[in-house]
Design an enzyme around this catalytic site. Structure first.
Site, PDB file in Angstrom:
ATOM      1  N   ARG A 142       4.114  -4.562  -5.360  1.00  0.00           N
ATOM      2  CA  ARG A 142       3.190  -5.683  -5.548  1.00  0.00           C
ATOM      3  C   ARG A 142       3.528  -6.470  -6.806  1.00  0.00           C
ATOM      4  NH1 ARG A 142      -0.572  -4.674  -1.422  1.00  0.00           N
ATOM      5  NH2 ARG A 142      -2.557  -5.641  -1.844  1.00  0.00           N
TER       6      ARG A 142
ATOM      7  N   ARG B 155      -7.848 -11.817  -5.047  1.00  0.00           N
ATOM      8  CA  ARG B 155      -6.629 -11.201  -4.507  1.00  0.00           C
ATOM      9  C   ARG B 155      -5.519 -12.248  -4.359  1.00  0.00           C
ATOM     10  NH1 ARG B 155      -9.293  -8.855   0.606  1.00  0.00           N
ATOM     11  NH2 ARG B 155      -7.233  -8.144   1.271  1.00  0.00           N
TER      12      ARG B 155
ATOM     13  N   ARG C  56     -13.500  -4.663   5.934  1.00  0.00           N
ATOM     14  CA  ARG C  56     -13.140  -4.122   4.624  1.00  0.00           C
ATOM     15  C   ARG C  56     -14.036  -4.719   3.550  1.00  0.00           C
ATOM     16  NH1 ARG C  56      -6.699  -4.247   3.757  1.00  0.00           N
ATOM     17  NH2 ARG C  56      -7.412  -4.998   1.738  1.00  0.00           N
TER      18      ARG C  56
ATOM     19  N   LYS D  15       0.616  -8.269   7.381  1.00  0.00           N
ATOM     20  CA  LYS D  15       1.557  -7.190   7.033  1.00  0.00           C
ATOM     21  C   LYS D  15       1.216  -5.890   7.782  1.00  0.00           C
ATOM     22  CE  LYS D  15       0.782  -7.342   2.536  1.00  0.00           C
ATOM     23  NZ  LYS D  15      -0.160  -8.464   2.410  1.00  0.00           N
TER      24      LYS D  15
ATOM     25  N   ARG E  69     -11.733 -10.744   9.961  1.00  0.00           N
ATOM     26  CA  ARG E  69     -11.042  -9.571  10.500  1.00  0.00           C
ATOM     27  C   ARG E  69     -11.866  -8.285  10.425  1.00  0.00           C
ATOM     28  NH1 ARG E  69      -5.964  -7.740   6.564  1.00  0.00           N
ATOM     29  NH2 ARG E  69      -7.249  -7.022   4.830  1.00  0.00           N
TER      30      ARG E  69
HETATM   31  P1  AMP Z   1      -4.008  -3.959   0.874  1.00  0.00           P
HETATM   32  O1  AMP Z   1      -4.605  -2.981   1.826  1.00  0.00           O
HETATM   33  O2  AMP Z   1      -2.509  -3.893   0.821  1.00  0.00           O
HETATM   34  O3  AMP Z   1      -4.528  -5.357   1.051  1.00  0.00           O
HETATM   35  O4  AMP Z   1      -4.492  -3.498  -0.586  1.00  0.00           O
HETATM   36  C1  AMP Z   1      -5.866  -3.460  -0.936  1.00  0.00           C
HETATM   37  C2  AMP Z   1      -6.019  -3.264  -2.435  1.00  0.00           C
HETATM   38  O5  AMP Z   1      -5.402  -2.023  -2.829  1.00  0.00           O
HETATM   39  C3  AMP Z   1      -5.342  -4.316  -3.309  1.00  0.00           C
HETATM   40  O6  AMP Z   1      -6.122  -5.479  -3.462  1.00  0.00           O
HETATM   41  C4  AMP Z   1      -5.155  -3.533  -4.612  1.00  0.00           C
HETATM   42  O7  AMP Z   1      -6.384  -3.419  -5.302  1.00  0.00           O
HETATM   43  C5  AMP Z   1      -4.788  -2.145  -4.112  1.00  0.00           C
HETATM   44  N1  AMP Z   1      -3.320  -1.982  -3.912  1.00  0.00           N
HETATM   45  C6  AMP Z   1      -2.654  -1.851  -2.733  1.00  0.00           C
HETATM   46  N2  AMP Z   1      -1.335  -1.725  -2.926  1.00  0.00           N
HETATM   47  C7  AMP Z   1      -1.148  -1.778  -4.263  1.00  0.00           C
HETATM   48  C8  AMP Z   1       0.002  -1.717  -5.093  1.00  0.00           C
HETATM   49  N3  AMP Z   1       1.245  -1.594  -4.585  1.00  0.00           N
HETATM   50  N4  AMP Z   1      -0.183  -1.795  -6.433  1.00  0.00           N
HETATM   51  C9  AMP Z   1      -1.410  -1.914  -6.968  1.00  0.00           C
HETATM   52  N5  AMP Z   1      -2.543  -1.996  -6.239  1.00  0.00           N
HETATM   53  C10 AMP Z   1      -2.426  -1.928  -4.898  1.00  0.00           C
END
Ligand code: AMP
Length: 213
Positions: free
Chosen positions: A87, A170, A159, A13, A126
């Site tokens: 989400r 996740r 990360r 994404k 990654r």
């Molecule tokens: P990402 O960078 O999109 O993989 O997000 C990393 C982490 O941020 C996720 O595993 C959640 O803990 C939190 N997170 C990101 N976007 C959201 C969202 N829209 N709602 C709730 N938690 C989020």
């Protein structure tokens, strides 16, 4: 052009959002990036970090309020790419209400499909540039110099939630809370499904073809 990127962790994404941002000259709005930037020395920052490390979702209000504010900013006037938001169904409903209030609509929801087994392989390999956010993978997109960004030559970092235990959590959260959004947007008639396999460029070309149909 207003876009949403859906898909499990590791589907690409962030990578596709960055390419779409360049092509359409609209901002990429990543709730993950917004949350990672919360000051860790505050009570809120400590709480957010704990939730992210556990692979869980932060409370809806926190991200919904951030998105509501962000999409009203001037640089979003011609469009935006939502990367990692919504989400769950509650977030999607709040987004729909906000867009109706603003007399706007989402043009396309791009669902990047990837098997769970591939998610683990992709995420464990990654790394991201700590300066410009460019993404690399030790097998499919290795940097020219190990640990160094090809573009700005800054240090690459992994990360903290890209470890096997958190990835499994996740994935579970994705299946339970996020995957139902496919049906939600399918009913609205703007879901595009793209298999997230092949090179980054191939996937991007497929995404663009579907958007420009
Ligand atoms: P990402 O960078 O999109 O993989 O997000 C990393 C982490 O941020 C996720 O595993 C959640 O803990 C939190 N997170 C990101 N976007 C959201 C969202 N829209 N709602 C709730 N938690 C989020």
């Amino acid at each position: 052009m207003r876009l949403i990127l859906l898909g499990p962790p590791g589907a690409g994404k962030g990578t596709q959002a960055k390419m779409l941002k360049e092509k359409f000259q609209i901002p990429q709005i990543s709730t993950g990036d917004i949350l990672r930037a919360v000051d860790e020395d505050t009570e809120l920052g400590v709480e957010v970090k704990k939730i992210m490390a556990a692979g869980q979702l932060v409370p809806d209000d926190m991200v919904v309020d951030a998105i509501k504010e962000r999409i009203r900013q001037a640089d979003c006037a011609t469009g935006f790419i939502l990367d990692g938001f919504p989400r769950n169904i509650a977030q999607a409903e709040k987004l729909s209400e906000t867009l109706i209030d603003m007399s706007l609509a989402i043009d396309n929801v791009i669902d990047l499909e990837l098997d769970p087994e591939e998610v683990v392989e992709r995420l464990t390999g990654r790394s991201t540039c700590s300066n410009c956010g460019a993404m690399f993978h030790q097998v499919s997109r290795p940097p020219k110099v190990s640990g160094v960004c090809d573009g700005c030559e800054s240090k690459l970092a992994q990360r903290s939630d890209d470890n096997i235990e958190t990835i499994q959590k996740r994935l579970k959260v994705y299946e339970e809370s996020t995957a139902p959004l496919k049906e939600f947007y399918k009913k609205q008639g703007n879901l595009i499904t793209v298999e997230a396999k092949g090179s980054v460029e191939e996937i991007f070309s497929h995404v663009c073809k579907m958007i420009e149909r």
